[in-house]
Motif scaffolding. Structure first.
Motif, PDB file in Angstrom:
ATOM      1  N   VAL A  27       0.831  -1.204   0.000  1.00  0.00           N
ATOM      2  CA  VAL A  27       0.000   0.000   0.000  1.00  0.00           C
ATOM      3  C   VAL A  27       0.867   1.256   0.000  1.00  0.00           C
ATOM      4  CG1 VAL A  27      -1.702   1.333   1.295  1.00  0.00           C
ATOM      5  CG2 VAL A  27      -1.985  -1.132   1.046  1.00  0.00           C
ATOM      6  N   THR A 128      -6.700   3.792   4.178  1.00  0.00           N
ATOM      7  CA  THR A 128      -7.090   2.711   3.271  1.00  0.00           C
ATOM      8  C   THR A 128      -8.511   2.242   3.562  1.00  0.00           C
ATOM      9  OG1 THR A 128      -6.317   0.919   4.727  1.00  0.00           O
ATOM     10  CG2 THR A 128      -4.716   1.848   3.162  1.00  0.00           C
ATOM     11  N   SER A 213      -3.166  -2.922  -4.777  1.00  0.00           N
ATOM     12  CA  SER A 213      -3.900  -1.742  -4.325  1.00  0.00           C
ATOM     13  C   SER A 213      -3.874  -0.648  -5.392  1.00  0.00           C
ATOM     14  CB  SER A 213      -3.296  -1.206  -3.024  1.00  0.00           C
ATOM     15  OG  SER A 213      -1.984  -0.689  -3.253  1.00  0.00           O
ATOM     16  N   GLN A 215      -4.342   3.920  -5.621  1.00  0.00           N
ATOM     17  CA  GLN A 215      -4.275   5.133  -4.817  1.00  0.00           C
ATOM     18  C   GLN A 215      -5.099   6.231  -5.479  1.00  0.00           C
ATOM     19  OE1 GLN A 215      -0.569   7.802  -4.308  1.00  0.00           O
ATOM     20  NE2 GLN A 215      -0.478   6.383  -2.590  1.00  0.00           N
ATOM     21  N   SER A 251      -6.270   3.288  -1.395  1.00  0.00           N
ATOM     22  CA  SER A 251      -5.572   4.130  -0.428  1.00  0.00           C
ATOM     23  C   SER A 251      -5.531   5.574  -0.904  1.00  0.00           C
ATOM     24  CB  SER A 251      -4.134   3.624  -0.211  1.00  0.00           C
ATOM     25  OG  SER A 251      -3.331   3.903  -1.347  1.00  0.00           O
TER      26      SER A 251
END
Length: 281
Positions: A27, A128, A213, A215, A251
């Motif tokens: 992350v 997150t 993940s 962002q 995130s």
């Protein structure tokens, strides 16, 4: 095989070892991982060098040295080595950004040579979520920005960047690189907005994307529309796309002094899991 502690510029053959380091904190390392996954470690394609710190012959820490200087899983010894290499090379980056402890260490070593900074943001919560909010309905008017809407989305992107960073992205090259980046996000379906009568009311983008993940970045509500909860319903809509189409974890990081934004992100299900730091030049 290296048998002692040393730092060096990584080469394409070091890719697997570098990805193993990045995967230790998928992350926090999403930005660099996304670039390395696409471009590998060739400096020309990557947009900068990747420095590696070896301890006992094993690659343990990284530092991306491009438009940003980004420490990755950096131990105190690695931070010192990266700072010395950066000091010798001279400042070529517009910011130092990354996990707060390592970034603070880098800046402590570099400030005598690189200072003063234009601004230091010492604590930026990393947040997150893995699920959609139960009590915030997604804004049905938030959608992917179309390729023919670049002239509509660009003024909002410039306004967001200038408000957030304190300088215009149009400075220097007239905004060519920034416009290209926005165009890339639009063309890949990762730019989202609520557009009313040709005006962007809310916008956000999914920036870094990895298999672990993604962002969210560039969250912005037009000043005339603030205070109406559009950031919450808009974020809920972007989360719907992100979790369904992109990655299992979403995130973002936010300035600690932006109390309304932090509260809005918590209301749509984000939890604080760490902290970043940014040094802006």
């Amino acid at each position: 095989m290296l048998t002692h502690s040393t730092a060096r510029v990584l080469e394409p053959g070091d890719l697997d070892a570098a990805l193993a380091v990045l995967d230790r904190d998928p992350v926090a390392n999403a930005f660099v991982t996304s670039r390395v996954t696409i471009a590998g470690l060739d400096p020309w394609r990557l947009g900068g060098e990747m420095w590696g710190w070896y301890s006992g012959g094993r690659l343990t820490s990284l530092c991306y040295a491009g438009a940003n200087l980004v420490p990755i899983c950096a131990t105190p010894e690695a931070v010192r080595a990266f700072a010395e290499r950066a000091r010798r090379s001279g400042r070529r980056c517009s910011s130092i950004v990354g996990p707060a402890e390592a970034t603070a260490g880098l800046w402590a070593h570099l400030e005598p040579a690189w200072g003063p900074a234009r601004e230091i943001r010492a604590h930026q919560p990393l947040m997150t979520t893995r699920s959609l909010p139960a009590d915030v309905a997604p804004d049905p008017l938030v959608r992917r920005v179309r390729r023919d809407e670049m002239d509509v989305i660009m003024p909002a992107c410039v306004a967001m960047f200038t408000e957030e960073v304190g300088v215009s992205p149009l400075a220097g090259d007239g905004g060519l690189l920034y416009q290209a980046r926005v165009a890339e996000l639009v063309s890949t379906g990762r730019a989202f907005a609520r557009i009313e009568n040709g005006e962007v009311v809310f916008k956000a983008e999914i920036g870094a994307v990895t298999r672990h993940s993604c962002q969210i970045q560039g969250v912005w509500v037009a000043p005339a529309h603030r205070g109406r909860g559009l950031s919450e319903t808009g974020m809920a809509a972007v989360l719907h796309y992100a979790l369904r189409d992109v990655a299992p974890v979403v995130s973002l990081y936010v300035n600690d002094f932006n109390i309304p934004a932090r509260a809005a992100y918590r209301r749509v299900g984000f939890d604080e899991v760490g902290a970043f730091m940014s040094v802006l030049f």
